[in-house]
Design a protein around this motif. Structure first.
Motif, mmCIF file in Angstrom:
data_model
loop_
_atom_site.group_PDB
_atom_site.id
_atom_site.type_symbol
_atom_site.label_atom_id
_atom_site.label_comp_id
_atom_site.label_asym_id
_atom_site.label_seq_id
_atom_site.Cartn_x
_atom_site.Cartn_y
_atom_site.Cartn_z
ATOM 1 N N GLY A 33 -15.258 8.667 -6.844
ATOM 2 C CA GLY A 33 -14.506 7.437 -6.965
ATOM 3 C C GLY A 33 -14.193 6.819 -5.607
ATOM 4 O O GLY A 33 -14.406 7.432 -4.558
ATOM 5 N N PRO A 34 -13.707 5.570 -5.612
ATOM 6 C CA PRO A 34 -13.356 4.910 -4.341
ATOM 7 C C PRO A 34 -12.185 5.613 -3.672
ATOM 8 O O PRO A 34 -11.373 6.272 -4.327
ATOM 9 C CB PRO A 34 -12.983 3.489 -4.771
ATOM 10 C CG PRO A 34 -12.588 3.618 -6.208
ATOM 11 C CD PRO A 34 -13.410 4.722 -6.779
ATOM 12 N N LEU A 35 -12.121 5.486 -2.316
ATOM 13 C CA LEU A 35 -11.061 6.150 -1.556
ATOM 14 C C LEU A 35 -9.685 5.597 -1.932
ATOM 15 O O LEU A 35 -8.696 6.339 -1.970
ATOM 16 C CB LEU A 35 -11.307 5.973 -0.056
ATOM 17 C CG LEU A 35 -10.359 6.714 0.885
ATOM 18 C CD1 LEU A 35 -10.535 8.222 0.736
ATOM 19 C CD2 LEU A 35 -10.610 6.297 2.338
ATOM 20 N N VAL A 36 -9.630 4.293 -2.197
ATOM 21 C CA VAL A 36 -8.374 3.659 -2.580
ATOM 22 C C VAL A 36 -8.591 2.904 -3.884
ATOM 23 O O VAL A 36 -9.716 2.500 -4.203
ATOM 24 C CB VAL A 36 -7.861 2.685 -1.491
ATOM 25 C CG1 VAL A 36 -7.535 3.431 -0.218
ATOM 26 C CG2 VAL A 36 -8.869 1.580 -1.214
ATOM 27 N N THR A 37 -7.513 2.717 -4.606
ATOM 28 C CA THR A 37 -7.619 1.983 -5.867
ATOM 29 C C THR A 37 -6.334 1.208 -6.088
ATOM 30 O O THR A 37 -5.292 1.519 -5.505
ATOM 31 C CB THR A 37 -7.888 2.950 -7.046
ATOM 32 O OG1 THR A 37 -8.139 2.201 -8.215
ATOM 33 C CG2 THR A 37 -6.692 3.870 -7.284
ATOM 34 N N THR A 38 -6.410 0.205 -6.928
ATOM 35 C CA THR A 38 -5.209 -0.569 -7.231
ATOM 36 C C THR A 38 -4.343 0.218 -8.211
ATOM 37 O O THR A 38 -4.838 1.101 -8.932
ATOM 38 C CB THR A 38 -5.564 -1.923 -7.869
ATOM 39 O OG1 THR A 38 -6.222 -1.688 -9.121
ATOM 40 C CG2 THR A 38 -6.465 -2.735 -6.948
ATOM 41 N N LEU A 39 -3.065 -0.121 -8.235
ATOM 42 C CA LEU A 39 -2.180 0.540 -9.186
ATOM 43 C C LEU A 39 -2.620 0.240 -10.610
ATOM 44 O O LEU A 39 -2.550 1.112 -11.484
ATOM 45 C CB LEU A 39 -0.736 0.073 -8.964
ATOM 46 C CG LEU A 39 0.294 0.718 -9.883
ATOM 47 C CD1 LEU A 39 0.410 2.214 -9.593
ATOM 48 C CD2 LEU A 39 1.666 0.044 -9.714
ATOM 49 N N GLU A 40 -3.107 -0.962 -10.824
ATOM 50 C CA GLU A 40 -3.564 -1.333 -12.171
ATOM 51 C C GLU A 40 -4.751 -0.471 -12.597
ATOM 52 O O GLU A 40 -4.789 0.043 -13.719
ATOM 53 C CB GLU A 40 -3.970 -2.806 -12.183
ATOM 54 C CG GLU A 40 -4.448 -3.311 -13.543
ATOM 55 C CD GLU A 40 -4.919 -4.753 -13.503
ATOM 56 O OE1 GLU A 40 -5.384 -5.248 -14.541
ATOM 57 O OE2 GLU A 40 -4.819 -5.381 -12.417
ATOM 58 N N TYR B 106 -4.376 7.199 -2.512
ATOM 59 C CA TYR B 106 -3.980 5.910 -1.950
ATOM 60 C C TYR B 106 -4.004 4.845 -3.051
ATOM 61 O O TYR B 106 -4.981 4.745 -3.805
ATOM 62 C CB TYR B 106 -4.945 5.448 -0.863
ATOM 63 C CG TYR B 106 -5.040 6.361 0.347
ATOM 64 C CD1 TYR B 106 -3.961 7.124 0.784
ATOM 65 C CD2 TYR B 106 -6.233 6.422 1.069
ATOM 66 C CE1 TYR B 106 -4.066 7.934 1.905
ATOM 67 C CE2 TYR B 106 -6.345 7.220 2.191
ATOM 68 C CZ TYR B 106 -5.262 7.977 2.605
ATOM 69 O OH TYR B 106 -5.369 8.776 3.717
ATOM 70 N N LEU B 107 -2.959 4.045 -3.126
ATOM 71 C CA LEU B 107 -2.886 2.944 -4.090
ATOM 72 C C LEU B 107 -2.462 1.667 -3.376
ATOM 73 O O LEU B 107 -1.710 1.713 -2.393
ATOM 74 C CB LEU B 107 -1.878 3.259 -5.202
ATOM 75 C CG LEU B 107 -2.125 4.524 -6.038
ATOM 76 C CD1 LEU B 107 -0.968 4.717 -7.027
ATOM 77 C CD2 LEU B 107 -3.448 4.432 -6.780
ATOM 78 N N PHE C 41 0.871 -1.175 0.000
ATOM 79 C CA PHE C 41 0.000 0.000 0.000
ATOM 80 C C PHE C 41 0.905 1.221 0.000
ATOM 81 O O PHE C 41 1.944 1.234 0.673
ATOM 82 C CB PHE C 41 -0.876 -0.018 1.255
ATOM 83 C CG PHE C 41 -1.720 1.216 1.451
ATOM 84 C CD1 PHE C 41 -2.990 1.307 0.909
ATOM 85 C CD2 PHE C 41 -1.257 2.290 2.206
ATOM 86 C CE1 PHE C 41 -3.779 2.442 1.103
ATOM 87 C CE2 PHE C 41 -2.024 3.427 2.405
ATOM 88 C CZ PHE C 41 -3.298 3.498 1.848
ATOM 89 N N ILE C 42 0.520 2.244 -0.747
ATOM 90 C CA ILE C 42 1.346 3.460 -0.780
ATOM 91 C C ILE C 42 0.469 4.700 -0.704
ATOM 92 O O ILE C 42 -0.721 4.666 -1.021
ATOM 93 C CB ILE C 42 2.242 3.539 -2.037
ATOM 94 C CG1 ILE C 42 1.402 3.480 -3.308
ATOM 95 C CG2 ILE C 42 3.314 2.480 -2.008
ATOM 96 C CD1 ILE C 42 2.216 3.704 -4.580
#
Length: 954
Positions: free
Chosen positions: A763-770, A707-708, A684-685
């Protein structure tokens, strides 16, 4: 057969002595005659150096001369540099043990004197050897006493049957490992806890340890046919001579918590375990450390130190004969050191030494005294301590009195290596005069810095206490340059007669206030904003009335008051200091934590926190203290804006990293970890954009974050209460926001802005890098790519952070159609311009045409257009760094880069100064000092914008 007559070399050395040649010859002849032929031969081979030194010792130390007369066979060992050993005490009667101990002490004393007067400086070795000798005697006496008592009374135990320990604290010069040749040893005895011994004649623990303590004193202090070991002084124990000889740890902690006095804090600066259970002693001193060293800058104890010095001066009655207690003597050097230790030692552990020379070195290293002063004090201290040793080695007497006879002055000069008495006295006087000047400067009473009883500030303060509210002293108020005299008088009078002033101040606190307020009122006339400054000052004093240390800090230190005067011109600094008075330590303190040491300093403060609430408060206090320190340095022109902004950014990044670690630990505790397919913890970053991303945070900046993470969406955490990966990371992000933005009693850390994440607030608070990559490639608007120019990894997994950095470079390096890029940037800037209303006669530092937003957009526009051709431009994330990089790369010429760079600096300088004045970014008047410069800068930026992009304000 041994020769009875002294060799010619020794006779020659005696004849060269400045005094007592005849009196010395006889004892040396007797000593020589008592040696064996082999010993005499050995000493003859040592030549004139040995002869001169023996004669010198015989002259300067009649005490050593007499001992060598009684023990002539010590002489060869002395010549060889040998060292006496203490015989075993096992199985000896107490009389024999005491005799052995004293004989050992006498032998070592002669050895130490012999070595001390060798050519060169031997003070450190001498006091270390004397201190070691005292510890050996104590430890041997302790071991013998324990064995003796156990035979009759058994082992002292607590209620659980565990053995109860006993410790001896060495105070004063023994604690500092700096005993002189005839020192008392100051001791405190302490035992672990109450209980009873388990032997044939049981005793309660208190009685047992009282007996052990009495034995220790007898073993060292009692004078027998062989002399004594060390005089023992127990008066530093709790309640002094009126108290039991020994008390428990709990009783000792209670005493210092409830009854501890100022002078006892000074005494414990030098405390050190020297015998018995050393670990018990160390733990006790660790427990008592907050009593000795306060976390804040502590000037409250100076009053006690001045009182002790005044008593010493009265005891001397004007005499300058005592090199310890007299003017410019040893005590004044020790008082200088101890005062700075008490004041600063709570915040600077390096100052917590028990040794005076080590403390002087630490004071010099910390810059608490000028380097010349610490060097003078060090040289004077060595000279005075050596003089003290020469006085005491004469008859093994505890004296610091200078000689009364010419003969003894000659002996002292000889011992100190001076050719004559006059040179010795002149050197001594010079050192003492220098010492006293430094002592007075360091411990001068705040009263000495008053402008006199008749100053205008003094008169106004007296009127405020005695006049009625209706009786306005207009004349004084006008002289002190107050612009609204009646309003100022009302504020001052109400402060003076407030319930807080009447009820929250001790007698000493009232005296400090009476010393401080006249100084502050006199300062008012020198302030450009006299009325506002006094209001802020009184608000600050109201906040610290119940804190004696802060009143003392200002009342005792006019330089600190002057610094506060400068800071109070800033309404924001004044407001923060009044809200959080503990920050006074940080803004006035001499200790500056450099940014590279922030992690260690923060870790040290967090160690004291016991739970999450305390950790959150400690993190806020640390951040607020450093921001205040940076703001104060910027406000007083000690730090340029180019340094301020990166340091504020580094501080925010450290705060983020610390908070993220806590948030992750909390999530793992509740829900376990999310793992990847190979079993590793999913990364997580935190990505920073905006000012933090560009390492250009201002004093008012919030944090723009994204957040990713990298985990399969259908993965669950592995804890007792598992969560799907998207929910786990969303809660992690929420927890991080909570830690950062919750308002606690210590304030808040930062406001968090998450609107720059993919799809914004929808959008969502966190998301994947992809998913982030897909969004940036397929859906992001140009303004979102503009935001990406200032994006960087700031916290979390380093490998995932590196992948993000590569992705950012790839997106920024995409080829873009020039005309479309121009239109997109111009359109977004126009949208911002039309959404904000700015007064016609005002200039908004950020939003007006030619302002900061234009400069930022110009940099982002140039980077998006040029990164495909020059990928190295992607390495820079800040506006100022981008201007420099674009100029170096030839995208912009030097003139354009200079115009934009100078405008950016001016705007950021003005923006942060206005924040400290509690002013917004909209400047409505041409009366501000930098108005012309601001207009010129804006004109230059608008010209460049018009040339590169075209108008958006038509």
């Amino acid at each position: 057969m041994a020769a009875p007559e002294l060799p010619e070399e020794i006779i020659h050395a005696i004849n060269l002595l400045p005094l007592e040649a005849a009196a010395i010859t006889g004892p040396l002849e007797t000593t020589w005659a008592a040696l064996s032929a082999e010993e005499q031969t050995e000493l003859r081979h040592l030549g004139s150096a040995f002869a001169a030194h023996w004669a010198h010792i015989a002259c300067v130390s009649p005490f050593a001369r007499q001992l060598l007369l009684r023990h002539p066979h010590w002489l060869p060992r002395l010549a060889r540099g040998g060292h006496s050993d203490l015989a075993t005490s096992h199985g000896l009667s107490s009389d024999v043990f005491l005799a052995n101990l004293r004989q050992y002490r006498n032998a070592r004393m002669v050895e130490i004197i012999w070595q001390d007067r060798q050519p060169g400086e031997h003070y450190p070795e001498t006091v270390a050897a004397l201190s070691e000798l005292a510890e050996i005697c104590l430890q041997q006496a302790y071991a013998y006493g324990v064995e003796m008592l156990r035979q009759r009374h058994g082992i002292p135990r607590n209620d659980d049957g565990q053995e109860v320990p006993f410790t001896v604290l060495g105070m004063g010069k023994l604690g500092g490992r700096e005993l002189n040749l005839s020192s008392d040893i100051d001791l405190i005895f302490c035992y672990g806890e109450d209980g009873e011994t388990d032997g044939p004649i049981p005793l309660d623990n208190s009685t047992y340890f009282q007996r052990l303590g009495r034995w220790l004193i007898q073993a060292l202090d009692q004078r027998t046919a062989d002399g004594f070991c060390f005089r023992v002084d127990m008066r530093l124990r709790p309640f002094g001579d009126a108290a039991p000889l020994c008390i428990s740890v709990a009783a000792m902690e209670q005493y210092y918590q409830v009854h501890g006095r100022g002078w006892e804090r000074y005494a414990f600066i030098k405390a050190r375990p020297v015998a018995g259970d050393l670990a018990l002693g160390q733990n006790l001193l660790h427990t008592l450390r907050p009593f000795v060293y306060r976390r804040y800058l502590d000037y409250t104890a100076l009053t006690g130190l001045r009182e002790v010095k005044a008593l010493m001066d009265a005891e001397q009655g004007g005499s300058s004969n005592d090199i310890k207690k007299g003017q410019g003597g040893i005590r004044e050097i020790e008082f200088v050191c101890q005062s700075l230790q008490i004041i600063h030692g709570g915040r600077q552990p390096a100052l917590r030494s028990t040794n005076t020379l080590d403390t002087l070195a630490a004071i010099a290293s910390a810059g608490l005294l000028p380097a010349d002063d610490t060097d003078r004090l060090r040289r004077a201290y060595l000279f005075l301590r050596n003089t003290e040793h020469c006085l005491q080695m004469v008859d093994d007497q505890q004296t610091q009195q200078l000689p009364h006879s010419e003969l003894e002055w000659q002996r002292l000069a000889c011992g100190m290596g001076f050719p004559d008495v006059m040179t010795m006295r002149e050197t001594l006087d010079t050192f003492r005069q220098q010492n006293h000047v430094i002592f007075q400067r360091t411990l001068a009473s705040g009263k000495d810095d008053r402008q006199g009883k008749n100053s205008n500030g003094e008169k106004l303060w007296q009127r405020a206490q005695t006049n009625a509210l209706e009786t306005v002293p207009s004349d004084l108020l006008q002289v002190l340059r107050f612009t609204a005299p009646e309003a100022v008088w009302t504020r001052l009078w109400r402060f003076t007669h407030s319930r807080d002033v009447a009820s929250r101040l001790s007698t000493e606190g009232r005296q400090r206030l009476d010393r401080l307020l006249p100084l502050a009122l006199d300062l008012c006339s020198a302030q450009p904003d006299t009325d506002a400054w006094l209001h802020r000052f009184l608000t600050l004093i109201e906040a610290i009335l119940g804190r004696a240390n802060y009143l003392a800090l200002l009342a005792e230190n006019p330089p600190y008051l002057m610094r506060i005067a400068e800071l109070l011109h800033s309404p924001w600094l004044a407001q923060e200091l009044a809200r959080f008075p503990i920050l006074l330590d940080d803004v006035l303190g001499d200790t500056i934590i450099s940014p590279e040491h922030w992690p260690q300093a923060l870790a040290a403060q967090l160690q004291l926190a016991e739970d999450m609430e305390e950790r959150m408060d400690a993190l806020r206090r640390f951040k607020n203290a450093e921001v205040l320190r940076l703001a104060a340095a910027f406000w007083t022109n000690q730090m340029p804006v180019e340094t301020l902004l990166p340091q504020l950014s580094n501080l925010a990044q450290l705060t983020l990293q610390t908070a993220l670690a806590w948030a992750e630990a909390e999530m793992q505790r509740r829900h376990g970890s999310v793992r990847t397919g190979n079993g590793q913890v999913a990364p997580f970053i935190v990505i920073a954009l905006g000012k933090l991303g560009g390492r250009e945070m201002g004093l008012a900046s919030d944090l723009d974050l994204v957040y990713l993470y990298d985990a399969s969406l259908d993965t669950e955490s592995d804890g007792a209460s598992p969560l799907p990966a998207p929910i786990w990371f969303a809660r992690l992000g929420q927890r991080l926001i909570h830690i950062l933005s919750t308002l606690t009693r210590a304030g808040l850390l930062y406001q968090i802005d998450m609107r720059l994440r993919p799809s914004g607030q929808s959008g969502p608070l966190v998301t994947t890098l992809e998913a982030f990559s897909r969004y940036q490639h397929e859906s992001a608007w140009t303004w979102e790519h503009q935001a990406l120019t200032r994006a960087r990894w700031v916290a979390g997994d380093g490998e995932l952070g590196a992948r993000f950095t590569r992705l950012r470079a790839e997106i920024l390096s995409r080829s873009r159609h020039p005309e479309q890029l121009v239109e997109d940037v111009r359109s977004m800037r126009q949208r911002i311009y039309r959404s904000k209303t700015i007064a016609q006669d005002a200039f908004h530092l950020k939003l007006s045409p030619g302002g900061l937003t234009d400069i930022e957009f110009l940099v982002q526009f140039a980077m998006l257009g040029a990164c495909s051709r020059q990928p190295t431009l992607c390495q820079d994330t800040g506006t100022a760094a981008g201007i420099a990089a674009l100029t170096r790369a030839g995208i912009w010429n030097a003139e354009r880069g200079a115009v934009l760079g100078q405008a950016w600096r001016l705007y950021r300088q003005e923006e942060n100064r206005r924040w400290l004045n509690l002013q917004g970014n909209e400047i409505r008047t041409a009366a501000v000092p930098d108005w012309d410069a601001l207009q010129a800068a804006a004109h230059g930026v608008r010209e460049i914008w018009q040339e590169l992009i075209g108008s958006y304000s038509d």
